[in-house]
Structure formats: structure tokens, C-alpha cells
Design a protein around this motif. Structure first.
Motif, PDB file in Angstrom:
ATOM      1  N   ILE A 476      15.814   6.397  -8.980  1.00 30.60           N
ATOM      2  CA  ILE A 476      16.749   5.482  -9.296  1.00 30.60           C
ATOM      3  C   ILE A 476      17.622   5.204  -7.972  1.00 30.60           C
ATOM      4  O   ILE A 476      18.445   6.235  -7.624  1.00 30.60           O
ATOM      5  CB  ILE A 476      17.677   5.802 -10.509  1.00 30.60           C
ATOM      6  CG1 ILE A 476      16.896   5.995 -11.840  1.00 30.60           C
ATOM      7  CG2 ILE A 476      18.613   4.632 -10.884  1.00 30.60           C
ATOM      8  CD1 ILE A 476      16.004   4.835 -12.388  1.00 30.60           C
ATOM      9  N   GLY A 477      17.669   3.983  -7.647  1.00 30.39           N
ATOM     10  CA  GLY A 477      18.953   3.564  -6.676  1.00 30.39           C
ATOM     11  C   GLY A 477      19.885   2.814  -7.259  1.00 30.39           C
ATOM     12  O   GLY A 477      19.579   1.863  -7.959  1.00 30.39           O
ATOM     13  N   PRO A 478      21.253   3.081  -7.126  1.00 31.72           N
ATOM     14  CA  PRO A 478      22.179   2.280  -7.796  1.00 31.72           C
ATOM     15  C   PRO A 478      22.566   0.836  -7.545  1.00 31.72           C
ATOM     16  O   PRO A 478      22.946   0.194  -8.371  1.00 31.72           O
ATOM     17  CB  PRO A 478      23.373   3.278  -7.479  1.00 31.72           C
ATOM     18  CG  PRO A 478      23.326   3.893  -6.223  1.00 31.72           C
ATOM     19  CD  PRO A 478      21.642   4.173  -6.149  1.00 31.72           C
ATOM     20  N   SER A 479      22.077   0.491  -6.164  1.00 31.85           N
ATOM     21  CA  SER A 479      22.507  -0.748  -5.638  1.00 31.85           C
ATOM     22  C   SER A 479      21.856  -1.813  -6.615  1.00 31.85           C
ATOM     23  O   SER A 479      22.440  -2.997  -6.838  1.00 31.85           O
ATOM     24  CB  SER A 479      21.930  -0.811  -4.389  1.00 31.85           C
ATOM     25  OG  SER A 479      22.088  -2.188  -3.620  1.00 31.85           O
ATOM     26  N   GLU A 480      20.584  -1.659  -6.990  1.00 33.70           N
ATOM     27  CA  GLU A 480      20.089  -2.905  -7.726  1.00 33.70           C
ATOM     28  C   GLU A 480      20.638  -3.101  -9.135  1.00 33.70           C
ATOM     29  O   GLU A 480      20.714  -4.124  -9.416  1.00 33.70           O
ATOM     30  CB  GLU A 480      18.337  -2.589  -7.832  1.00 33.70           C
ATOM     31  CG  GLU A 480      17.533  -3.849  -8.026  1.00 33.70           C
ATOM     32  CD  GLU A 480      16.124  -3.758  -8.096  1.00 33.70           C
ATOM     33  OE1 GLU A 480      15.424  -4.826  -7.863  1.00 33.70           O
ATOM     34  OE2 GLU A 480      15.658  -2.449  -8.200  1.00 33.70           O
ATOM     35  N   ILE A 481      21.116  -2.134  -9.612  1.00 35.44           N
ATOM     36  CA  ILE A 481      21.611  -1.969 -11.018  1.00 35.44           C
ATOM     37  C   ILE A 481      22.832  -2.682 -10.815  1.00 35.44           C
ATOM     38  O   ILE A 481      23.240  -3.458 -11.719  1.00 35.44           O
ATOM     39  CB  ILE A 481      21.639  -0.441 -11.542  1.00 35.44           C
ATOM     40  CG1 ILE A 481      20.107  -0.012 -11.674  1.00 35.44           C
ATOM     41  CG2 ILE A 481      22.279  -0.612 -13.044  1.00 35.44           C
ATOM     42  CD1 ILE A 481      19.931   1.567 -11.939  1.00 35.44           C
ATOM     43  N   GLU A 482      23.632  -2.241  -9.951  1.00 33.67           N
ATOM     44  CA  GLU A 482      24.880  -2.667  -9.740  1.00 33.67           C
ATOM     45  C   GLU A 482      25.054  -4.283  -9.260  1.00 33.67           C
ATOM     46  O   GLU A 482      25.886  -4.960  -9.764  1.00 33.67           O
ATOM     47  CB  GLU A 482      26.018  -1.861  -8.613  1.00 33.67           C
ATOM     48  CG  GLU A 482      25.961  -0.506  -8.815  1.00 33.67           C
ATOM     49  CD  GLU A 482      26.218   0.202  -7.629  1.00 33.67           C
ATOM     50  OE1 GLU A 482      26.736   1.488  -7.846  1.00 33.67           O
ATOM     51  OE2 GLU A 482      26.299  -0.078  -6.538  1.00 33.67           O
ATOM     52  N   ASN A 483      24.080  -4.718  -8.669  1.00 35.89           N
ATOM     53  CA  ASN A 483      24.228  -5.978  -8.237  1.00 35.89           C
ATOM     54  C   ASN A 483      23.679  -6.931  -9.424  1.00 35.89           C
ATOM     55  O   ASN A 483      24.131  -7.967  -9.628  1.00 35.89           O
ATOM     56  CB  ASN A 483      23.016  -6.145  -7.254  1.00 35.89           C
ATOM     57  CG  ASN A 483      22.771  -7.430  -6.672  1.00 35.89           C
ATOM     58  OD1 ASN A 483      23.649  -8.241  -6.085  1.00 35.89           O
ATOM     59  ND2 ASN A 483      21.592  -8.202  -6.632  1.00 35.89           N
TER      60      ASN A 483
END
Length: 587
Positions: A476-483
Motif C-alpha cells: 500500500i502506498g498512501p498517495s493514491e488513496i489520499e489523492n
């Protein structure tokens, strides 16, 4: 490979799941190994066509398929070869050329292997995509990769229909067992067109360094990055695969893993290496459950598997003594993605009579560290030792190796211990030279994972150097979810971090700062969760959302996720003494 065959005999006197009186062959294996990579090499030739050309092997099973409804099929190497040729001829007829990117949204089914082989044999680049992707995740990857063709079935058609008009580079859409809506341009029906194509075709004369596979990995900052993987990478994977599977292949070996063939774990750790050795792999189309796992293991006499620790935990809870209920042929388990833990490790050894071999790797350079308990002693909880052919070190920020016992970043050299190029490496990030440069310090390729090394050369995981984390085996990378979350009107700012969880290693948690006029209640939590679930993959939606007045920030305005991670770890420690807070990552 010749070297692997020479080492195979060393397992004959060391086949029991027993850590007592074990001889350590590691140093001999590591120092005797040398890479032998041909200048010209094609994965489709090695994994399919050479077996079909052998009349004694052509009729043997390549894919043993079953779905959740009980429908089953058997695809031989001859059939895989011929149907890959037919699809390759359709590609050529549609103007797909060497170097073009072809996307593939298919679950574990025979056509997935056929599509991969067809792409690779004409020199195209296959981009496997998970059928779990929502429209936003799918749109970015199709646009950024400039895919000119896509193959999909019913599992991926709904998400694709939502974004079809926003992917102008796509010229060819091949559908399988599905019907597109009237609003979408017509698709080429697989069942109508592929069987009518010629069954003979040529193999492109690709160099081993030519691009073969494009897999997008989640990032900690910015959009996902496309790791471009060469044909040679499958060769670079083989030492780890063979060792972690207790010297695969043996005469009656059958492989299965629930890992999606769209991910590195399913493609490079299961499907392709199994086919490289001419053995059958079981493809199951359906949700994973412990009952299904035991059913498949028994029915297909599966000998070798790759199972995430989460899956092993489910199987352990379902059946304390599975060999008393099921007739199992299992002889090797590779596991990766998170910490196995003593409970699961001991259950595998005592109940399954198999010591699990933990492994570590990344999409960019896979299968680089791990265990092979029959040839060197296992240390429960350790990532293992560098597999033969890979020069791995623990380095500091300047690229210098640290002392044993000191924490540093796991890194691998472009060159092996004898100065030869390691074939396992990715070629670079697709259209992102800066990210590729940042991945390296000199000849060291950084993993972003922290570890220590003990005096015996075993590596021990210490956490991430960045904000990546694992949840139920998924990276999981947070960036895509945050975006995705900030696109909702209620979200002013957000940070995504791991919340420790005994079963999954971590849960996805979002700290949300609300926009003016919104109230943080249960209804909004569900609305935000559904917002992400409908646009990204199901495993990416935040299982927990906490509303916060302000996020911790640096003086330069960067979110300090580290502070929020530590908060979650402290809470977990207070709530339970047994929560695992640092899962071992893989791809």
C-alpha cells in the motif's frame, strides 16, 4: 539453468521439516553460483514454446483451471502454444507491434497465460492489471502507459466502461466472456476471432535486456510508478524460486498460489517460474478461503505453494491438524508480504510438517533474500540470506555498508559478488527518469526497507524508510488513496497510515481534516469509504477513518505521517501485547 540443476542433488538427504542437526550448505551454494544469461532470450519461448516443441512434453498440463462454480479445464503446453500463436496473429493483424504496451485485466484463468505469452512472443510489453482496480486506478495506468490494446473479461469490464472515453491511445479492445454496454465502442470478441487465426507464429528475436512486463507499484509520494521489467528478470528470479520451493522442480510437482497473476507475487513468483520449468500450475477463479485452499491442495495434489501469512493464519484457524482431515501432497511453502510469526511458523512445522521459507523482494528486483530450510537453517522471523547470484547489503544514507547489528537500508548491487550484471533488475520506471535515478546510490539499488544483519548473514526487518506498508499481503502506498479522498468535498486534507492488526499485519487508516461545514459522523465515514472503494481497489479503502483538526506538518508544509504511524503503534501496544506492528514487506 545449468547451475541450478547441479545444486539440485544437495537436497536428497535433507527433506524432512526438522531444524535439528541441519547441515548449512549456504556458503558453498552462494559462492559456487554464477549467472549464465544468454544475450537473446524470450520468456514466451522459455515458458511455453520450447515445451510444446518437445513431443514428450507437449501433452502435459500447463494450466489446471477451476472456478468457484466447479467448472474446470486442462490446458496442455501444446494448447497454450497454439492458442498463444493465434492470439499473437490477431495482435499483428490489429497493428500491435514490438514495444507496444498491451494491458490485460484477467483473473487466474487459462486465457491470462495465453495473453501473456502472445504479447511476449511478438516483443510487445504486457501490462497485467488487477481485476480489483476501480476506474480511477485503471484510468491512470492506461493513460500513463499509453496502452494501445487491452484484454478483459467480465471481472474488469464495469470499471473499464467508466473510463474508456478517457483513454485515447487504446485502439484495440478484446473481450472475453462479457458484453460491453451500448455506449462503448465495439470490442473484438475473443471466442469469435482468436480460434479462427492461424496456429503457427514466430517468436520475436528479443534480447534478454528488452522490456517484457510493465507493473505499476504504489508510491509514497506522487502517482504509482511503472516498473519496466526485462525478459532476463525471470532468470534472475530462479535461484530464489528454486531455493524457496525446496529445490523445484521435482518429478510430481504441481504449483498453486492464490496470488493474483497481475501482481509480481503471482506472475514472477508463481505463474512464470512454474511454466519455465514445464510444470503444471493450478489457476483458481474465486475468492480465497481456508476451505477452498484445502480443497485445491488435496484435489490437485499440490506440492508447492506461495501463501501470504494472512492466508496461512486463516488455514491454521480453520484446521488445527489438516493432515488428519485432508490427504495432502504439499512439500514446500514460500511466504512473503508480512511477518509470519512464531504461531504460524510452528503450526506449519508441526501440523503441515513443512518449515515455511520466508522471502523478501520488490517488483523492481524480486526474490533477492530468503530462506531454503533444507539447505540452510531457518531462523524464525528472519528475512533470510541473499539468494545465490544476488549481492545484498545493509547501507547507510551515503551508500556505505553498516556494521552487523546496525540498522540500515536493504540494498542490492547491480553486480553480483563476481562483478557480473545481475539479471533480476528492472530497467527503470516508465517515463520517470528522476525516480529511476533516485532509486540508486551508485551501484546500490535501494529498497526503502530497513533491516539489520546478524553475524551469520541473516537479515532482520526493522521497518520502512518511507511511508509504504503492507496490509493483508498487499503493498500500500498512501498517495493514491489520499489523492482519491481529497477529491471528496468533505475532505480538506488527509494522511493515510498503517494501523497494526494481528490478522492482516496492518489495516488502512485515514486521518481526515474536514472541510468547513461538514460533520465527522458515522454516515460520513461510510460515505468516504464507499468513495474510495468505488474508485480504487477494494483492499485500498480505509477500514478506519479518524477525523482530526490538523495534520502534523513540517515547517515546509509536508505531512509527517511518521508521527501518525507512531501514534497507531503506541495505541496498539497499549491495547494488546501481541499485536505485530512491523510486517515483513515483499513486492
Amino acid at each position: 539453468m545449468k547451475q541450478l540443476n547441479k545444486l539440485k542433488d544437495k537436497t536428497k538427504n535433507n527433506t524432512k521439516a526438522d531444524r535439528t542437526d541441519q547441515v548449512d550448505h549456504y556458503e558453498q551454494l552462494y559462492h559456487e553460483f554464477r549467472w549464465d544469461v544468454p544475450s537473446n532470450f524470450n520468456i514466451a519461448e522459455a515458458c511455453c514454446h520450447r515445451w510444446a516443441a518437445n513431443h514428450k512434453h507437449a501433452k502435459k498440463a500447463a494450466i489446471l483451471y477451476e472456478d468457484s462454480e466447479g467448472n474446470s479445464r486442462r490446458l496442455t503446453y501444446q494448447q497454450l502454444h497454439e492458442q498463444a500463436n493465434q492470439l499473437a496473429n490477431l495482435f499483428l493483424q490489429e497493428g500491435i507491434q514490438r514495444g507496444d504496451v498491451v494491458a490485460c485485466i484477467l483473473p487466474q484463468r487459462p486465457e491470462t497465460a495465453i495473453a501473456i505469452m502472445a504479447c511476449l512472443q511478438i516483443g510487445a510489453i504486457v501490462m497485467p492489471l488487477s481485476f480489483l482496480f476501480g476506474p480511477d486506478a485503471l484510468e491512470y495506468r492506461l493513460q500513463h502507459s499509453q496502452s494501445i490494446a487491452i484484454i478483459l473479461d467480465d471481472s474488469g469490464i464495469k470499471a473499464f466502461e467508466e473510463i474508456r472515453d478517457r483513454c485515447p491511445d487504446l485502439k484495440t479492445v478484446i473481450s472475453l466472456d462479457c458484453t460491453a454496454s451500448n455506449d462503448m465502442p465495439p470490442c473484438i470478441d475473443w471466442e469469435t476471432h482468436v480460434p479462427n487465426m492461424p496456429v503457427t507464429s514466430h517468436i520475436a528475436d528479443t534480447r534478454s535486456s528488452d522490456p517484457a512486463v510493465l507493473i505499476y507499484t504504489s508510491g509514497t509520494t506522487g502517482a504509482p510508478k511503472g516498473a519496466l521489467i526485462p525478459h532476463s528478470a525471470i532468470i534472475g528470479n530462479l535461484t530464489g524460486f528454486v531455493a524457496s520451493q525446496n529445490w523445484f522442480p521435482q518429478d510430481e510437482d504441481v504449483f498453486w498460489s492464490p496470488a493474483d497473476w497481475a501482481w509480481t507475487g503471482g506472475l514472477m513468483d508463481a505463474l512464470l517460474p512454474t511454466l519455465y520449468f514445464g510444470k503444471p500450475i493450478v489457476g483458481y477463479q474465486g475468492r480465497f478461503s481456508a476451505d477452498t485452499a484445502y480443497y485445491l491442495l488435496e484435489k490437485y495434489k499440490i506440492t508447492n505453494t506461495f501463501l501470504f501469512p494472512t492466508a496461512l493464519k486463516m488455514m491454521m484457524k480453520a484446521e488445527a491438524q489438516p493432515r488428519e482431515k485432508y490427504k495432502l501432497s504439499l512439500r514446500a511453502i514460500m511466504t512473503a508480504g508480512e511477518a509470519v510469526g512464531d504461531a504460524v511458523f510452528n503450526w506449519c512445522e508441526q501440523a503441515l510438517h513443512i518449515i515455511p521459507n520466508e522471502m523478501f523482494g520488490q517488483t523492481e528486483m524480486n526474490y533477492i533474500v530468503g530462506n531454503s530450510h533444507q539447505l540452510w537453517p531457518a531462523k524464525p522471523g528472519s528475512m533470510g540470506r541473499p539468494y545465490p547470484g544476488h549481492k545484498v547489503a545493509i547501507i547507510d544514507d551515503d551508500g556505505n555498508e553498516v556494521e552487523n547489528g546496525d540498522i540500515g537500508e536493504v540494498a542490492m548491487s547491480r553486480y553480483d559478488a563476481y562483478g557480473h550484471l545481475d539479471p533480476v533488475f528492472f530497467l527503470g520506471y516508465w517515463k520517470n527518469d528522476e525516480a529511476t535515478r533516485n532509486k540508486f546510490t551508485g551501484d546500490w539499488c535501494r529498497t526503502g526497507d530497513l533491516a539489520t544483519r546478524d553475524d551469520d548473514g541473516y537479515l532482520w526487518y526493522q521497518g520502512r524508510a518511507d511511508d509504504m506498508f503492507k496490509a493483508a499481503g498487499y503493498r500500500i502506498g498512501p498517495s493514491e488513496i489520499e489523492n482519491c479522498l481529497v477529491k471528496h468535498a468533505a475532505v480538506a486534507n488527509v494522511a493515510v497510515v498503517p494501523k497494526p492488526d494481528k490478522e492482516r499485519g496492518n489495516l488502512v487508516k485515514a486521518y481526515v481534516v474536514l472541510s468547513q461545514g461538514y460533520q465527522g459522523d458515522d454516515a460520513l465515514v461510510k460515505e468516504l469509504q464507499n468513495h474510495v472503494r468505488g474508485k480504487l481497489a477494494p483492499y485500498e479503502y480505509p477500514k478506519e477513518i479518524e477525523f482530526i483538526d490538523a495534520l502534523p506538518m513540517t515547517t515546509t508544509g509536508k505531512v509527517q505521517r511518521r508521527i501518525l504511524r507512531l501514534r497507531e503503534q503506541e495505541r496498539a501496544t497499549q491495547n494488546s501485547d501481541s499485536v505485530s506492528v512491523a510486517p515483513t514487506p515483499s513486492h
